[in-house]
Each structure stands twice: as C-alpha cells, then as structure tokens.
Design an enzyme around this catalytic site. Structure first.
Site, short mmCIF file in Angstrom:
data_model
loop_
_atom_site.label_atom_id
_atom_site.label_comp_id
_atom_site.label_asym_id
_atom_site.label_seq_id
_atom_site.Cartn_x
_atom_site.Cartn_y
_atom_site.Cartn_z
N GLY A 116 25.58 39.44 44.21
CA GLY A 116 25.24 39.63 45.74
C GLY A 116 23.72 38.98 45.74
N ASP B 118 24.10 49.01 38.00
CA ASP B 118 25.30 48.28 37.50
C ASP B 118 26.24 49.37 37.69
OD1 ASP B 118 27.18 46.87 35.87
OD2 ASP B 118 25.63 45.59 35.42
N SER C 66 44.96 40.52 47.23
CA SER C 66 46.34 39.65 47.35
C SER C 66 46.81 39.16 45.99
CB SER C 66 46.37 38.60 48.56
OG SER C 66 45.38 37.70 48.20
N TYR D 87 41.73 37.93 36.70
CA TYR D 87 41.18 38.52 37.74
C TYR D 87 42.55 39.28 38.49
CZ TYR D 87 39.59 38.96 42.69
OH TYR D 87 39.33 39.75 43.89
N LYS E 201 42.54 43.63 39.32
CA LYS E 201 42.82 44.15 40.64
C LYS E 201 43.75 44.97 40.69
CE LYS E 201 39.22 42.88 42.72
NZ LYS E 201 38.31 43.95 43.69
N VAL F 260 36.95 28.67 48.70
CA VAL F 260 37.47 27.54 49.50
C VAL F 260 36.73 27.17 50.85
CG1 VAL F 260 39.44 27.95 50.32
CG2 VAL F 260 39.16 25.61 49.60
N ARG G 120 47.20 29.80 52.39
CA ARG G 120 46.74 31.16 52.41
C ARG G 120 46.62 31.88 53.85
NH1 ARG G 120 47.25 30.47 47.83
NH2 ARG G 120 45.80 30.23 45.85
C1 UD1 Z 1 42.14 34.93 45.22
C2 UD1 Z 1 42.63 35.66 45.97
C3 UD1 Z 1 42.00 36.28 46.91
C4 UD1 Z 1 40.72 36.87 46.44
C5 UD1 Z 1 39.88 35.87 45.51
C6 UD1 Z 1 38.73 36.36 44.62
C7 UD1 Z 1 45.17 35.26 46.19
C8 UD1 Z 1 46.31 34.35 46.87
N1 UD1 Z 1 44.10 35.13 46.93
O1 UD1 Z 1 41.70 33.74 46.13
O2 UD1 Z 1 42.67 37.25 47.63
O3 UD1 Z 1 39.74 37.68 47.27
O4 UD1 Z 1 41.03 35.29 44.58
O5 UD1 Z 1 38.33 35.40 44.23
O6 UD1 Z 1 45.30 35.41 44.91
N2 UD1 Z 1 40.31 25.12 46.23
C9 UD1 Z 1 40.39 23.78 46.57
N3 UD1 Z 1 39.33 23.18 46.86
C10 UD1 Z 1 38.11 23.83 46.48
C11 UD1 Z 1 38.23 25.31 46.02
C12 UD1 Z 1 39.35 25.72 46.09
O7 UD1 Z 1 41.36 23.23 46.93
O8 UD1 Z 1 37.07 23.06 46.33
C13 UD1 Z 1 41.89 25.80 46.45
C14 UD1 Z 1 42.44 26.51 45.30
O9 UD1 Z 1 42.74 25.77 44.22
C15 UD1 Z 1 43.35 27.62 45.91
C16 UD1 Z 1 42.50 27.91 47.32
O10 UD1 Z 1 41.84 26.74 47.68
O11 UD1 Z 1 44.27 26.93 45.91
C17 UD1 Z 1 41.81 29.08 47.39
O12 UD1 Z 1 40.81 29.08 46.65
P1 UD1 Z 1 39.78 30.34 46.70
O13 UD1 Z 1 39.15 30.24 47.79
O14 UD1 Z 1 39.01 30.26 45.39
O15 UD1 Z 1 40.45 31.67 46.56
P2 UD1 Z 1 42.13 32.34 45.71
O16 UD1 Z 1 41.66 31.84 44.43
O17 UD1 Z 1 43.01 31.78 46.63
#
Ligand code: UD1
Length: 343
Positions: free
Chosen positions: A63, A83, A149, A172, A176, A216, A240
């Site tokens: 944070g 912590d 999720s 992860y 959860k 992302v 997503r």
């Molecule tokens: C996952 C969980 C979410 C949780 C999060 C915590 C699922 C479906 N979602 O998120 O609920 O809050 O972990 O960290 O399990 N990506 C790209 N380019 C980038 C970065 C990411 O393409 O530069 C892609 C990833 O490969 C993934 C998607 O975007 O397919 C989402 O990634 P991210 O935002 O990291 O979240 P999740 O791993 O889906």
C-alpha cells in the site's frame, strides 16, 4: 464533521450516493490493507459518510502512504503501521472496533509463482491472525474479507457460480481459497460472522501502475498515456469480468450491514460481463483517442483463460446492483491516471 472540507479532500468524483442506511457516526471500522488500492477507497467512502472512527492497519509494503495521507488530519481516523503477520498487532488494532474490512494481502498470480512462501505467509498466516484476533474479543465483530475469483481455478463453467469451483491454478489462488476455508471454520467453530467477497479483477483510481506486479488495466492505461506498446499475454481473447472499484465498495458496504444471513457467506462481486484483453485495447483507443499497437507474447503461467461471474446471489441476497460498467469505469480511471503525477 461539518467543519471538514470534503469537497477538497474527496476530489475523485466517486461515492456520491450512500449504499448504507445505518447511521455510521457511532460505529468504528478497521480496514486492514487500508493504504492499498481497494482499502483506501473503502476508507474514503466511510469517512465521506461520517463514520465514527476509521482505523487503517497497513505495513506499507504494497500500500502507499499517499493513499491515506489526506485523512490523517481527521480526528476520526488513525493509522497503525503494522503487519497482519503479527498477532499482537492485530489484537491491538481491534480496540473499540465494531467491523473489520480485511483487504490486506499480496496480490498477483505471477508474484505468488515467484515467491509462494511470502504470498502464503501474508495471505494465509496474516488472515488467520485477523480471525484469531477477532475471536479473542468478546463482543461481536463482523468481518467482510477480500476473497478472489481465482478460487474458481480450472473450472470451465461460465458464468462462475458460488459453489461450483475447479482446482486452483496458482499459489495465489490457493491462499484465497484457504482464506475462505478458515473463515468458514471460524464461523462454524467459534461463531464468528464472516463474509467473503470474491472480487473479479478490480480496477479504478488509486491502483498503482508502477509496480512489477501491477494489474493489467493500470499497466495498459499507463502504456496509452506514455505512448508505449502494451503487451498482451496470449492471443488477446483471454477474458475477465473487470469490475470498477465503486461497485466493489458498494458490495463491501452492503455486506457490512446485511441482515438475516448465515454466519459465513461467499459472494461474487463483479459486473457479470466478459471483456477480452483485445476489447480492452479497443476501448482504450476510443477513450484515449490514440491508436497504439500491441505486442503479443505467450500466455502467462497460472492464468485462468476466461472469467465471468454470475452476480445473481449477491443481487438477490444483498440487493447489489453494479452502477458502473466497464466502459464508464475505464473512462474514469484513464482520466484519473492522466491527472496524476505518478506515471
Ligand atoms: C487474478 C484474479 C483477480 C485477483 C488478482 C490478484 C482471476 C480470474 N483473477 O487476476 O480476481 O484480484 O489475480 O492479483 O483469477 N496481462 C497482459 N498484459 C500485462 C499484464 C497482464 O496481457 O501487461 C494479462 C494476464 O496475463 C491475464 C490478464 O491480463 O490474462 C489479467 O491479469 P491481471 O490483471 O494480472 O489479473 P489476474 O491474474 O487475472
């Protein structure tokens, strides 16, 4: 509270309408991870609507002090830098508290794959301490905690419905899922009131794009703002149920005050939509007015391919109604990043 200039303090244009009917002025709230993205938005909501007391417990590892700095001058706010892995700190943080919103955790699937021990210790040991601390208090303290999720794991079923889960795909996700198991057991064995909110890819103001494990949406927004090509892992069809922060705050607030529900419940918190990464880029082009090209790389390890929630349970039982769809949320957050000096 009338003396404080909330219009200056709460300037990000969210939380215009309350999601609670209870009077907050006599109630005290502990937000673990309150300096993080979701936690600090919850703090903002509660202070804006006149909570009696809001306390943040955060070790500032993930944070940011910046997220809560503006609240420090308020007499009904205090910050404990500590912590959740320390049981005594958790117990001390509960003094005079009526409700706990547990948001402290180490997010990111890739981080958990690189360092499963640390993710485990924060997300599981830390949460267990919070539960144990609440158990040690004689009065009833309801805990609303951040579930995920990712607990749906490798299940192909869409939409994702509470009760139909697959096997976890990352450390992860394991942490959860274990949180849910512990919460359920603490409810059954010790009578704690716990509500788990399975967040589906939350995004919005105060989410940091400058972190090696950033999510992302902030990464893509930053790429568009600075004019760099974003990277999509996979073919871009990965989807997503991206959920704007105010919808998540709404879910937390209604869960805090929900009546006539079991001692332990789990709810999906999402929009019930399925947005692909390619759709996200298309929308960002529209929102930003920029035509930026994308790099494609192989799929990321541990990723779920498709995620879309059923939100029927939380709608029916808690009266949840997401007020921000993906496009509106993306517009708000893109403009918020544009106004920040943090990029
Ligand atoms: C996952 C969980 C979410 C949780 C999060 C915590 C699922 C479906 N979602 O998120 O609920 O809050 O972990 O960290 O399990 N990506 C790209 N380019 C980038 C970065 C990411 O393409 O530069 C892609 C990833 O490969 C993934 C998607 O975007 O397919 C989402 O990634 P991210 O935002 O990291 O979240 P999740 O791993 O889906």
């Amino acid at each position: 509270m009338g003396d404080y200039k909330f219009s200056e303090m709460f300037n990000n244009k969210l939380y215009k309408t309350p999601y609670h009917s209870a009077e907050l002025s006599g109630l005290s709230f502990l937000i673990t991870g309150g300096a993080g993205f979701i936690g600090s938005n919850l703090v903002e909501y509660l202070l804006k609507f006149g909570a009696g007391h809001v306390r943040v417990l955060d070790n500032l590892s993930n944070g940011y002090f910046e997220n809560i700095k503006e609240f420090l001058s308020l007499p009904n706010f205090d910050f404990i830098e500590g912590d959740i892995r320390d049981l005594e700190t958790c117990k001390k943080s509960l003094e005079n508290i009526d409700f706990v919103l547990h948001q402290a955790a180490l997010g990111s699937v890739p981080r958990s794959i690189e360092d499963p021990i640390k993710t485990n210790s924060v997300n599981i040991d830390g949460f267990l301490n919070v539960l144990e601390a609440v158990r040690s208090v004689s009065r009833e303290i309801r805990i609303v905690y951040a579930a995920s999720s990712s607990s749906y794991g490798d299940s192909d079923a869409l939409p994702k419905v509470e009760g139909i889960e697959g096997r976890p795909l990352s450390p992860y996700a394991v942490t959860k899922l274990v949180n849910e198991l512990y919460a359920e057991v603490f409810s059954k064995v010790y009578g704690l009131h716990t509500i788990g909110l399975r967040y589906f890819n939350v995004f919005g103001p105060k989410q940091n794009p400058n972190n090696p494990y950033a999510a992302v949406i902030p990464i893509f927004c930053k790429s568009f703002l600075v004019g760099e090509r974003p990277t999509i892992f996979g073919d871009g069809k990965t989807s997503r149920d991206f959920t704007f922060i105010e919808n998540v705050v709404q879910a937390n607030i209604i869960a805090l005050f929900a009546k006539d529900i079991e001692k332990h419940e789990i709810f999906n918190v999402a929009c019930g939509d399925q947005i692909s990464l390619n759709d996200t880029i298309t929308l960002l082009k529209k929102v930003s007015g920029k035509d930026i090209q994308v790099n494609y790389k192989p799929n990321r390890k541990g990723d779920i391919m498709h995620s879309k929630a059923s939100i029927e349970k939380i709608k029916k039982m808690l009266g949840y109604k997401p007020l921000y769809n993906f496009e509106t949320g993306l517009q708000i957050v893109y403009n918020w990043y544009k106004e920040q000096a943090i990029l």
